[in-house]
Scaffold this motif. Structure first.
Motif, short mmCIF file in Angstrom:
data_model
loop_
_atom_site.label_atom_id
_atom_site.label_comp_id
_atom_site.label_asym_id
_atom_site.label_seq_id
_atom_site.Cartn_x
_atom_site.Cartn_y
_atom_site.Cartn_z
N VAL A 159 0.88 -1.15 0.16
CA VAL A 159 0.05 0.13 0.00
C VAL A 159 0.83 1.19 -0.02
CG1 VAL A 159 -1.52 1.41 1.58
CG2 VAL A 159 -2.21 -1.05 1.06
N MET A 160 1.72 1.27 0.77
CA MET A 160 2.92 2.42 0.71
C MET A 160 3.27 2.73 -0.46
SD MET A 160 5.04 1.97 4.36
CE MET A 160 5.86 3.62 4.17
N ASP A 161 3.86 1.55 -1.05
CA ASP A 161 4.53 1.75 -2.44
C ASP A 161 3.34 2.21 -3.43
OD1 ASP A 161 6.94 1.04 -1.59
OD2 ASP A 161 6.86 -0.88 -2.03
N GLY A 162 2.30 1.61 -3.55
CA GLY A 162 1.10 1.77 -4.63
C GLY A 162 0.66 2.90 -4.58
N LEU A 163 0.43 3.46 -3.16
CA LEU A 163 0.00 4.92 -3.21
C LEU A 163 0.93 5.86 -3.73
CD1 LEU A 163 -1.87 4.73 0.15
CD2 LEU A 163 -2.95 4.99 -2.04
N GLN A 164 2.29 5.72 -3.64
CA GLN A 164 3.07 6.64 -3.96
C GLN A 164 3.13 6.90 -5.50
OE1 GLN A 164 6.93 5.35 -2.64
NE2 GLN A 164 6.83 6.10 -0.55
N TYR A 165 2.85 5.89 -6.28
CA TYR A 165 2.81 6.10 -7.58
C TYR A 165 1.64 6.79 -7.90
CZ TYR A 165 6.59 2.78 -8.53
OH TYR A 165 7.85 2.06 -8.45
N TRP A 213 -0.01 8.87 -6.16
CA TRP A 213 0.23 10.19 -5.78
C TRP A 213 1.15 11.22 -6.55
CZ3 TRP A 213 4.74 11.98 -3.25
CH2 TRP A 213 4.85 13.50 -2.78
N LEU A 214 2.34 10.48 -6.95
CA LEU A 214 3.23 11.01 -7.84
C LEU A 214 2.70 11.14 -9.03
CD1 LEU A 214 6.57 8.83 -7.26
CD2 LEU A 214 6.39 11.31 -6.49
N LEU A 215 1.54 10.69 -9.70
CA LEU A 215 1.30 10.75 -11.14
C LEU A 215 -0.09 12.01 -11.08
CD1 LEU A 215 0.81 7.24 -12.22
CD2 LEU A 215 2.05 9.04 -13.42
N ASP A 216 -0.72 12.14 -9.73
CA ASP A 216 -1.82 13.05 -9.83
C ASP A 216 -1.96 13.26 -8.29
OD1 ASP A 216 -4.12 14.20 -10.33
OD2 ASP A 216 -5.25 12.26 -10.97
N PRO A 217 -1.07 14.31 -7.73
CA PRO A 217 -1.11 14.90 -6.46
C PRO A 217 -2.34 15.44 -6.00
CG PRO A 217 0.51 15.81 -7.70
CD PRO A 217 0.12 14.87 -8.72
N ALA A 218 -2.97 15.99 -6.71
CA ALA A 218 -4.18 16.76 -6.62
C ALA A 218 -5.47 15.74 -6.32
CB ALA A 218 -4.65 17.70 -7.70
N SER A 219 -5.36 14.75 -6.80
CA SER A 219 -6.69 13.56 -6.67
C SER A 219 -6.28 12.73 -5.62
CB SER A 219 -6.67 12.85 -8.07
OG SER A 219 -7.06 13.63 -8.94
N VAL A 220 -4.95 12.35 -5.36
CA VAL A 220 -4.74 11.22 -4.05
C VAL A 220 -4.15 11.93 -3.06
CG1 VAL A 220 -3.54 9.14 -3.85
CG2 VAL A 220 -4.42 9.84 -6.26
N THR A 228 -15.70 3.90 2.93
CA THR A 228 -16.30 3.99 1.55
C THR A 228 -15.91 3.34 0.32
OG1 THR A 228 -15.58 6.04 0.95
CG2 THR A 228 -17.28 6.16 2.59
N PRO A 229 -16.54 3.22 -0.80
CA PRO A 229 -15.91 2.62 -1.94
C PRO A 229 -14.77 3.35 -2.15
CG PRO A 229 -18.46 2.03 -1.89
CD PRO A 229 -17.95 3.19 -0.77
N GLU A 230 -15.15 4.76 -2.28
CA GLU A 230 -13.96 5.67 -2.72
C GLU A 230 -12.70 5.48 -2.02
OE1 GLU A 230 -17.29 6.28 -3.02
OE2 GLU A 230 -17.35 6.25 -5.23
N GLN A 231 -12.82 5.21 -0.86
CA GLN A 231 -11.92 5.40 0.01
C GLN A 231 -10.99 4.20 -0.12
OE1 GLN A 231 -13.78 6.04 3.92
NE2 GLN A 231 -12.56 7.84 4.12
N ALA A 232 -11.61 2.88 -0.23
CA ALA A 232 -10.93 1.63 -0.61
C ALA A 232 -10.37 1.32 -1.89
CB ALA A 232 -12.20 0.57 -0.19
N ALA A 233 -10.90 2.05 -2.95
CA ALA A 233 -10.56 1.93 -4.43
C ALA A 233 -9.06 2.39 -4.57
CB ALA A 233 -11.37 2.81 -5.20
N PRO A 234 -8.36 3.34 -3.97
CA PRO A 234 -6.93 3.51 -4.35
C PRO A 234 -6.42 2.66 -3.57
CG PRO A 234 -8.15 5.45 -3.11
CD PRO A 234 -9.29 4.56 -3.34
N LEU A 235 -6.61 2.09 -2.31
CA LEU A 235 -6.01 0.96 -1.61
C LEU A 235 -6.00 -0.41 -2.43
CD1 LEU A 235 -7.54 1.67 2.00
CD2 LEU A 235 -5.46 2.74 0.75
N LEU A 236 -7.02 -0.81 -2.92
CA LEU A 236 -7.17 -1.95 -3.70
C LEU A 236 -6.07 -1.85 -4.97
CD1 LEU A 236 -8.77 -4.79 -3.89
CD2 LEU A 236 -10.16 -3.45 -5.59
N THR A 237 -6.12 -0.72 -5.61
CA THR A 237 -5.24 -0.51 -6.63
C THR A 237 -3.65 -0.49 -6.28
OG1 THR A 237 -7.00 0.79 -7.64
CG2 THR A 237 -4.93 1.22 -8.79
#
Lengths: 192, 192
Positions: A156-162, A164-171, B145-154
């Motif tokens: 989760v740490m690594d995946g969120l970094q990608y 976030w780096l791609l789209d910091p305004a959305s993530v 929420t589904p919107e909170q879980a989706a980035p984690l799943l990804t």
């Protein structure tokens, strides 16, 4: 004495590389720009680090040492410190970008950073499992053991970094990571 | 007619690239080797795909189309199909390596695949949230929420791929992903 001086010089180079990375990101951190920062010729730099990859691995090792507050001391890791680390990472995109780009390269065949990352993840999974066991015992959310949860926490740490780096305004990386910790530790279901 | 033939030729090239990637991985999939496979000169190939990155993005788009069983049809996604997809990925390291390496590169400044990945993740997070909402309603484990879980799943899917590519003997990617799904959906705590 010569060895001590050489180690000191390597430390100077790594710190200069960290500065250049912070300012210019992964692509901007060329051997030439690091050499200039530290007052060496590029040839002189190659004496200490024969490739860009070798220098970047040294930078990431140095970051790991700092981030784990004393290196090998596993007592120093706690889940709330890991949450703080993710918040801190959200303020230093240059080094996170460097980590993420080099991790990506490292999975290709024969890459010079492959051994570093393979060993790092073995160690990180062990450390994470130990942190989780000390704080939450043998069972976490979903009935997972600390050994089952550790690779997920790391992923989760690594995946969120990608993302976030791609789209910091959305993530919102720190918020998403806290969501995951809540999930993992079976925290309050109504919390924000 | 000329356009149809050109589209067909592009399709041939993408399929050839997929084959070369499967056999030789990310580094082995050079424009030259793909051109040879499809019976073009490298110059001829550049007419269809001006860079290796452009070709690889086309390959990943084609894979996404196949994997989502019909592209835009979100009804086709289900969480158990995503679990199957992770199992399938564990049998095709070449394309997973290509995805992971290109994702890593894409976060660097001005990379040609950056827009592709940024848009892809926006779409994937939306799709995942929809899948989770359809199957589990408004609240998942931890009250997410589904919107909170989706980035984690990804993030878990991507992060586990790196750990698995680096150390396939130590990381059981499909099992770890199923652990995460169990965590997310508040499944049985005693299940294996």
């Amino acid at each position: 004495m010569a060895r001590a001086r050489s180690e000191e010089r390597r430390g100077d180079i790594v710190r200069a590389a960290l500065e250049v990375i912070a300012e210019r990101g992964y692509r901007g951190a060329t051997l030439g720009s690091v050499a200039e920062r530290v007052g060496l010729t590029q040839q002189g730099l190659l004496h200490y680090f024969p490739t860009k990859e070798a220098l970047l691995v040294a930078v990431l090792q140095e970051r790991d040492r700092w981030d784990t507050t004393g290196g090998r001391d596993r007592e120093g890791w706690r889940l709330d410190l890991i949450e703080s680390l993710v918040e801190y990472n959200a303020m230093r995109p240059g080094i996170v970008q460097t980590f993420s780009a080099l991790l990506g390269e490292s999975v290709t065949d024969g890459h010079p950073a492959r051994a570093f990352f393979t060993e790092r993840y073995t160690q990180v999974r062990e450390n994470m499992a130990q942190v989780l066991r000390l704080e939450f015992g043998e069972r976490l959310g979903g009935g997972l053991t600390p050994e089952q949860a550790a690779p997920l926490l790391t992923a989760v740490m690594d995946g969120l970094q990608y993302q976030w780096l791609l789209d910091p305004a959305s993530v919102d990386m720190p918020a998403a990571f806290r969501d995951f910790v809540r999930l993992l530790t079976g925290g309050d279901t109504s919390g924000g």
